[in-house]
Scaffold this motif. Sequence first.
Motif, PDB file in Angstrom:
ATOM      1  N   ASN A 104       0.756  -1.318   0.094  1.00 47.45           N
ATOM      2  CA  ASN A 104       0.001  -0.067   0.045  1.00 47.45           C
ATOM      3  C   ASN A 104       0.759   1.158   0.058  1.00 47.45           C
ATOM      4  O   ASN A 104       0.774   2.285   0.695  1.00 47.45           O
ATOM      5  CB  ASN A 104      -0.992   0.076   0.922  1.00 47.45           C
ATOM      6  N   LYS A 105       2.112   1.185  -0.830  1.00 46.14           N
ATOM      7  CA  LYS A 105       2.807   2.473  -0.983  1.00 46.14           C
ATOM      8  C   LYS A 105       3.161   2.581  -2.436  1.00 46.14           C
ATOM      9  O   LYS A 105       3.393   1.654  -3.191  1.00 46.14           O
ATOM     10  CB  LYS A 105       4.169   2.220   0.075  1.00 46.14           C
ATOM     11  N   LEU A 106       3.286   3.794  -2.836  1.00 45.96           N
ATOM     12  CA  LEU A 106       3.699   4.097  -4.046  1.00 45.96           C
ATOM     13  C   LEU A 106       5.110   3.832  -4.342  1.00 45.96           C
ATOM     14  O   LEU A 106       5.996   3.955  -3.498  1.00 45.96           O
ATOM     15  CB  LEU A 106       3.284   5.581  -4.439  1.00 45.96           C
ATOM     16  N   VAL A 107       5.382   3.209  -5.484  1.00 45.64           N
ATOM     17  CA  VAL A 107       6.796   3.086  -5.937  1.00 45.64           C
ATOM     18  C   VAL A 107       7.343   3.880  -7.206  1.00 45.64           C
ATOM     19  O   VAL A 107       6.220   3.944  -8.075  1.00 45.64           O
ATOM     20  CB  VAL A 107       6.970   1.557  -6.326  1.00 45.64           C
ATOM     21  N   LEU A 108       8.398   4.454  -7.248  1.00 46.63           N
ATOM     22  CA  LEU A 108       8.600   5.356  -8.172  1.00 46.63           C
ATOM     23  C   LEU A 108       9.615   4.438  -9.212  1.00 46.63           C
ATOM     24  O   LEU A 108      10.829   3.828  -8.719  1.00 46.63           O
ATOM     25  CB  LEU A 108       9.298   6.353  -7.813  1.00 46.63           C
ATOM     26  N   ALA A 109       9.346   4.435 -10.466  1.00 44.37           N
ATOM     27  CA  ALA A 109      10.347   3.788 -11.490  1.00 44.37           C
ATOM     28  C   ALA A 109      10.646   4.966 -12.281  1.00 44.37           C
ATOM     29  O   ALA A 109      10.029   5.616 -12.961  1.00 44.37           O
ATOM     30  CB  ALA A 109       9.540   2.662 -12.398  1.00 44.37           C
ATOM     31  N   LEU A 110      12.059   4.646 -12.934  1.00 41.62           N
ATOM     32  CA  LEU A 110      12.547   5.805 -13.791  1.00 41.62           C
ATOM     33  C   LEU A 110      13.127   4.937 -14.937  1.00 41.62           C
ATOM     34  O   LEU A 110      14.042   4.264 -14.812  1.00 41.62           O
ATOM     35  CB  LEU A 110      13.837   6.640 -12.910  1.00 41.62           C
ATOM     36  N   ASP A 111      12.880   5.364 -15.927  1.00 42.91           N
ATOM     37  CA  ASP A 111      13.233   4.993 -17.409  1.00 42.91           C
ATOM     38  C   ASP A 111      14.117   5.955 -18.013  1.00 42.91           C
ATOM     39  O   ASP A 111      14.103   7.040 -18.526  1.00 42.91           O
ATOM     40  CB  ASP A 111      11.903   4.763 -18.416  1.00 42.91           C
ATOM     41  N   ASP A 112      15.486   5.376 -17.853  1.00 47.67           N
ATOM     42  CA  ASP A 112      16.520   5.995 -18.615  1.00 47.67           C
ATOM     43  C   ASP A 112      16.814   7.616 -18.066  1.00 47.67           C
ATOM     44  O   ASP A 112      17.164   8.385 -18.950  1.00 47.67           O
ATOM     45  CB  ASP A 112      16.432   5.956 -20.003  1.00 47.67           C
ATOM     46  N   VAL A 113      16.759   7.990 -16.818  1.00 51.32           N
ATOM     47  CA  VAL A 113      17.005   9.161 -16.158  1.00 51.32           C
ATOM     48  C   VAL A 113      18.361   9.451 -16.193  1.00 51.32           C
ATOM     49  O   VAL A 113      19.224   8.512 -15.382  1.00 51.32           O
ATOM     50  CB  VAL A 113      16.424   9.559 -14.875  1.00 51.32           C
ATOM     51  N   ARG A 114      19.117  10.103 -17.263  1.00 51.29           N
ATOM     52  CA  ARG A 114      20.590  10.037 -17.264  1.00 51.29           C
ATOM     53  C   ARG A 114      21.245  11.069 -16.273  1.00 51.29           C
ATOM     54  O   ARG A 114      22.403  10.939 -16.080  1.00 51.29           O
ATOM     55  CB  ARG A 114      21.073  10.139 -18.793  1.00 51.29           C
ATOM     56  N   ASP A 115      20.650  12.283 -16.122  1.00 52.61           N
ATOM     57  CA  ASP A 115      21.249  13.369 -15.368  1.00 52.61           C
ATOM     58  C   ASP A 115      21.474  13.034 -14.110  1.00 52.61           C
ATOM     59  O   ASP A 115      20.603  12.908 -13.066  1.00 52.61           O
ATOM     60  CB  ASP A 115      20.619  14.831 -15.772  1.00 52.61           C
ATOM     61  N   PRO A 116      22.781  13.118 -13.697  1.00 54.57           N
ATOM     62  CA  PRO A 116      22.791  13.023 -12.209  1.00 54.57           C
ATOM     63  C   PRO A 116      22.144  13.784 -11.214  1.00 54.57           C
ATOM     64  O   PRO A 116      21.619  13.503 -10.292  1.00 54.57           O
ATOM     65  CB  PRO A 116      24.404  12.766 -11.937  1.00 54.57           C
ATOM     66  N   GLY A 117      22.073  15.220 -11.518  1.00 58.51           N
ATOM     67  CA  GLY A 117      21.345  16.105 -11.005  1.00 58.51           C
ATOM     68  C   GLY A 117      19.712  15.732 -10.671  1.00 58.51           C
ATOM     69  O   GLY A 117      19.303  15.782  -9.626  1.00 58.51           O
ATOM     70  N   ASN A 118      19.217  15.386 -11.914  1.00 59.08           N
ATOM     71  CA  ASN A 118      17.876  14.862 -11.931  1.00 59.08           C
ATOM     72  C   ASN A 118      17.602  13.682 -10.871  1.00 59.08           C
ATOM     73  O   ASN A 118      16.724  13.906 -10.163  1.00 59.08           O
ATOM     74  CB  ASN A 118      17.369  14.732 -13.327  1.00 59.08           C
ATOM     75  N   LEU A 119      18.652  12.615 -11.063  1.00 52.54           N
ATOM     76  CA  LEU A 119      18.286  11.586 -10.195  1.00 52.54           C
ATOM     77  C   LEU A 119      18.309  11.926  -8.902  1.00 52.54           C
ATOM     78  O   LEU A 119      17.698  11.597  -7.845  1.00 52.54           O
ATOM     79  CB  LEU A 119      19.190  10.540 -10.517  1.00 52.54           C
ATOM     80  N   GLY A 120      19.346  12.653  -8.355  1.00 51.96           N
ATOM     81  CA  GLY A 120      19.515  13.150  -6.852  1.00 51.96           C
ATOM     82  C   GLY A 120      18.405  13.960  -6.503  1.00 51.96           C
ATOM     83  O   GLY A 120      17.838  13.755  -5.333  1.00 51.96           O
ATOM     84  N   THR A 121      17.722  14.595  -7.214  1.00 50.86           N
ATOM     85  CA  THR A 121      16.656  15.516  -6.949  1.00 50.86           C
ATOM     86  C   THR A 121      15.463  14.790  -6.831  1.00 50.86           C
ATOM     87  O   THR A 121      14.701  15.048  -5.806  1.00 50.86           O
ATOM     88  CB  THR A 121      16.445  16.825  -8.062  1.00 50.86           C
ATOM     89  N   ILE A 122      15.180  13.882  -7.858  1.00 43.81           N
ATOM     90  CA  ILE A 122      14.318  12.965  -7.646  1.00 43.81           C
ATOM     91  C   ILE A 122      14.253  12.053  -6.392  1.00 43.81           C
ATOM     92  O   ILE A 122      13.171  11.736  -5.549  1.00 43.81           O
ATOM     93  CB  ILE A 122      14.134  12.188  -8.723  1.00 43.81           C
ATOM     94  N   ILE A 123      15.439  11.621  -6.127  1.00 44.07           N
ATOM     95  CA  ILE A 123      15.377  11.000  -4.717  1.00 44.07           C
ATOM     96  C   ILE A 123      15.061  11.785  -3.648  1.00 44.07           C
ATOM     97  O   ILE A 123      14.485  11.279  -2.556  1.00 44.07           O
ATOM     98  CB  ILE A 123      17.011  10.370  -4.463  1.00 44.07           C
ATOM     99  N   ARG A 124      15.404  12.950  -3.772  1.00 48.31           N
ATOM    100  CA  ARG A 124      14.965  14.064  -2.598  1.00 48.31           C
ATOM    101  C   ARG A 124      13.546  14.215  -2.479  1.00 48.31           C
ATOM    102  O   ARG A 124      12.952  14.370  -1.526  1.00 48.31           O
ATOM    103  CB  ARG A 124      15.769  15.350  -2.800  1.00 48.31           C
ATOM    104  N   ILE A 125      12.862  14.361  -3.628  1.00 43.54           N
ATOM    105  CA  ILE A 125      11.338  14.533  -3.858  1.00 43.54           C
ATOM    106  C   ILE A 125      10.763  13.090  -3.209  1.00 43.54           C
ATOM    107  O   ILE A 125       9.691  13.417  -2.376  1.00 43.54           O
ATOM    108  CB  ILE A 125      11.085  14.727  -5.299  1.00 43.54           C
ATOM    109  N   ALA A 126      11.118  12.176  -3.712  1.00 43.24           N
ATOM    110  CA  ALA A 126      10.715  10.815  -3.023  1.00 43.24           C
ATOM    111  C   ALA A 126      10.753  11.018  -1.477  1.00 43.24           C
ATOM    112  O   ALA A 126       9.773  10.436  -0.889  1.00 43.24           O
ATOM    113  CB  ALA A 126      11.395   9.512  -3.749  1.00 43.24           C
ATOM    114  N   ASP A 127      11.781  11.174  -1.058  1.00 40.79           N
ATOM    115  CA  ASP A 127      11.829  11.122   0.410  1.00 40.79           C
ATOM    116  C   ASP A 127      10.908  12.052   1.021  1.00 40.79           C
ATOM    117  O   ASP A 127      10.292  12.038   2.072  1.00 40.79           O
ATOM    118  CB  ASP A 127      13.433  11.609   0.679  1.00 40.79           C
ATOM    119  N   TRP A 128      10.659  13.179   0.412  1.00 48.41           N
ATOM    120  CA  TRP A 128       9.804  14.332   1.014  1.00 48.41           C
ATOM    121  C   TRP A 128       8.419  13.660   0.952  1.00 48.41           C
ATOM    122  O   TRP A 128       7.427  13.947   2.048  1.00 48.41           O
ATOM    123  CB  TRP A 128       9.695  15.524   0.150  1.00 48.41           C
TER     124      TRP A 128
END
Length: 245
Positions: A104-128
């Motif tokens: 009962n929790k949402l999972v995030l899947a990322l298809d070919d996200v190449r930019d390290p800054g984007n990935l790091g920011t998405i991890i931060r958003i997911a944590d939020w």
Amino acid sequence: MLSKRLIKYFKSLQLKKYRHQERKFIVEGAKGVSEVLASDFMIDFLLTTKAYAELLPTDQLSKIKEIIEVTENELKTVGTFQSNSAALAIVSMKDDINLVFPENKLVLALDDVRDPGNLGTIIRIADWYGIETIICSLESADVYNPKVINSSMGSFARVNVHYKDLKEVFTSTELAIYGALLSGENIYNSKLTNNGILLMGNESQGINSDLEKYITHSLHIPRRGGAESLNVAIATAVILDNFFR
């Protein structure tokens, strides 16, 4: 003072080949180091200025194998920051764990996200938003890249990131799969549930056409102005916010 051998070793960990060969990665700055100290990661080396060493919590020192007092200039030489007055940690990667979908929790899947800054920011958003699991395609940026670690602002310590063949993941689950597509349904009119997977695509190409057939609910953020597109991290934040309204 750091030896030339250690400096060479620490600097080598900026490259993916040596990070994964040694199973170590770099965490820089007061924020990142304090987060990793409070986590269950083990630290092989902690390079610290005298001022920061005085602030180290004594109950967390047992997880550090070796502490080396250094200057700010030495931290700059070894790491990627232009300035660092606090510390740099050499951290052991965790053993790979099996992917288990949280109930009962949402999972995030990322298809070919190449930019390290984007990935790091998405991890931060997911944590939020309390998302504990991210599944990256095999071509996505390396979670242990210093740019990913730095831009996650410590959230890497709380979010589990897996690298999998997304086709295999999607064919083996019965969870709803939400996908961000330009042709998708207006997200503001969509019925959303937290028990599923949200798939986000590549920065320029979006979701791979081979994966679109697995999407059970396509979503679209309606455009109000003239911008051609949204950054993938911003789009992730907008969509996630609607899941938790």
